[in-house]
Design an enzyme around this catalytic site. Structure first.
Site, PDB file in Angstrom:
ATOM      1  N   ARG A  10       1.201  -3.436  16.886  1.00  0.00           N
ATOM      2  CA  ARG A  10       0.690  -3.771  15.586  1.00  0.00           C
ATOM      3  C   ARG A  10       0.448  -5.063  15.196  1.00  0.00           C
ATOM      4  O   ARG A  10      -0.438  -5.619  14.681  1.00  0.00           O
ATOM      5  CB  ARG A  10       1.731  -2.837  14.741  1.00  0.00           C
ATOM      6  N   TYR A  73       4.366  12.351  14.620  1.00  0.00           N
ATOM      7  CA  TYR A  73       3.814  10.945  14.132  1.00  0.00           C
ATOM      8  C   TYR A  73       2.328  10.770  14.320  1.00  0.00           C
ATOM      9  O   TYR A  73       1.841  10.916  15.255  1.00  0.00           O
ATOM     10  CB  TYR A  73       4.664  10.043  15.172  1.00  0.00           C
TER      11      TYR A  73
END
Length: 154
Positions: A10, A73
């Protein structure tokens, strides 16, 4: 391996103008295929409606298994190139995905809790009586509102 790499990916992706995050939900086995498909489609539709650059990256994985369902998820990322207020756009798409999860039988969260980001969904999933009870218990247990600051639910 994605569990350990996602935080680093990320941050790494941000340097290439890619914004991404994960979010989770509990899903009953009877609704898992429907929910996954609908949520992925919702993210892609929202991305297209906004005429965002490129294609969104959307995937999911199951992290915990139970007799009655699983924790799913979702991972979503998008290009920020030329996008005005990309964090707000990303949040709107994620909020839309969370709504899709709820209408397809999933929960608002699995183990990360609700937090301020998901607080707008609370009136739709909990009754006022339930919230009053929770707020009353918290006032007794945490009178200084130190832990998990409560948000007004009205």
């Amino acid at each position: 391996d994605l569990t350990f790499a996602i935080a680093y990916l990320r941050d790494f992706a941000l340097s290439y103008n890619i914004l991404g995050e994960s979010f989770e939900a509990f899903v009953p086995w009877s609704k898992i295929r429907q929910l996954i498909g609908a949520t992925k489609q919702q993210i892609c539709t929202e991305h297209k409606i906004r005429a965002l650059p490129g294609s969104p990256f959307v995937c999911c994985r199951i992290t915990q298994l139970y007799d009655d369902g699983a924790c799913v998820y979702f991972y979503f990322s998008m290009s920020m190139n030329g996008v005005v207020e990309p964090s707000k756009v990303f949040s709107c798409i994620e909020r839309s995905a969370r709504h899709e999860i709820l209408i397809n039988g999933g929960t608002l969260s699995h183990h990360h809790g609700l937090g301020k980001i998901r607080s707008e969904f609370v009136p739709g999933i909990y009754s006022a009586g339930y919230m009053d009870a929770i707020i009353s218990m918290k006032a007794v247990i945490d009178p200084m509102n130190t832990f998990g600051a409560m948000i007004n639910h009205t």
